[in-house]
Write a protein that holds these residues in place. Structure first.
Motif, mmCIF file in Angstrom:
data_model
loop_
_atom_site.group_PDB
_atom_site.id
_atom_site.type_symbol
_atom_site.label_atom_id
_atom_site.label_comp_id
_atom_site.label_asym_id
_atom_site.label_seq_id
_atom_site.Cartn_x
_atom_site.Cartn_y
_atom_site.Cartn_z
ATOM 1 N N GLU A 1 15.595 -32.605 44.579
ATOM 2 C CA GLU A 1 16.292 -32.791 43.232
ATOM 3 C C GLU A 1 16.972 -31.755 42.636
ATOM 4 N N LEU A 2 16.527 -30.512 42.842
ATOM 5 C CA LEU A 2 16.798 -29.389 42.204
ATOM 6 C C LEU A 2 18.012 -28.696 43.072
ATOM 7 N N ARG B 1 12.737 -23.116 39.956
ATOM 8 C CA ARG B 1 13.064 -23.322 41.284
ATOM 9 C C ARG B 1 12.206 -22.351 42.163
ATOM 10 N N ARG B 2 12.214 -20.864 41.494
ATOM 11 C CA ARG B 2 11.654 -19.801 42.334
ATOM 12 C C ARG B 2 10.087 -20.125 42.515
ATOM 13 N N THR C 1 14.248 -33.964 31.935
ATOM 14 C CA THR C 1 14.879 -34.479 33.232
ATOM 15 C C THR C 1 14.088 -33.830 34.455
ATOM 16 N N ALA C 2 13.462 -32.448 34.171
ATOM 17 C CA ALA C 2 13.112 -31.836 35.307
ATOM 18 C C ALA C 2 12.168 -32.466 36.377
ATOM 19 N N LEU D 1 8.545 -31.005 48.143
ATOM 20 C CA LEU D 1 9.930 -31.225 48.805
ATOM 21 C C LEU D 1 11.129 -31.986 48.179
ATOM 22 N N ALA D 2 10.375 -33.052 47.446
ATOM 23 C CA ALA D 2 11.301 -34.017 46.497
ATOM 24 C C ALA D 2 11.759 -33.367 45.554
#
Length: 184
Positions: A79-80, A35-36, A126-127, A74-75
């Motif tokens: 999702e995260l 995420r970072r 699934t990431a 952005l998508a």
């Protein structure tokens, strides 16, 4: 005279190494670090693509709409469960030369995406990896380089190099912000 891409690669090699080092600090198999990593890219990519579009990048690269990746990024962030991060100031894009310098860095940044996506998928099948897998790199990068060599050699070197250097610098700064940001 050396090919323009060779001149750009040689002139920015140290900055490219700094960016690589800054992003290698993210353990992409760890969800928080992934995420970072995406947030760091998000601090640069969206605003920089918009700035390029305002500067006329579509005149230089007629396939620009297929190249733009901010929506994929952005998508993935959405999702995260991550909001879009505040953008950093974009490099100055005052002319076609600086447009080429910024585009060189953005287009080059997609090259390792497939490898990173595979690593991330091994850790978490699934990431979301839309951003890292965006576009057909096997066609986009060579087409970009061909266009650069055909069109940009008449552009002034100093603003092209300055724009590329500034773009590498913004990516490095974004990585540092995300590595040190306290989300608790």
């Amino acid at each position: 005279m050396a090919e323009l891409r060779t001149r750009l690669r040689q002139a920015t090699a140290a900055l490219h190494e700094q960016v690589d080092a800054a992003y290698s600090g993210f353990a992409l198999d760890q969800p928080d670090d992934y995420r970072r990593f995406l947030r760091a890219h998000g601090r640069v990519l969206g605003a920089t693509e918009i700035a390029l579009e305002r500067a006329g990048v579509a005149e230089l690269l007629d396939d620009w709409p297929r190249r733009a990746r901010r929506h994929a990024l952005l998508a993935d962030l959405a999702e995260l469960g991550c909001p879009a991060p505040a953008p950093l100031q974009t490099p100055r894009i005052n002319d076609l030369a600086s447009c080429w310098g910024v585009a060189y860095v953005l287009e080059g940044s997609r090259l390792g995406g497939r490898v990173l996506a595979r690593r991330i998928r091994q850790a978490d099948p699934t990431a979301p990896v839309r951003y890292l897998e965006h576009g057909d790199v096997a066609r986009l990068w060579p087409a970009f380089l061909a266009r650069l060599e055909q069109t940009a050699p008449d552009c002034a070197w100093a603003p092209m190099l300055a724009a590329a250097e500034a773009t590498f610098g913004v990516f490095t700064a974004a990585a540092a912000i995300e590595r040190n940001y306290d989300y608790s």
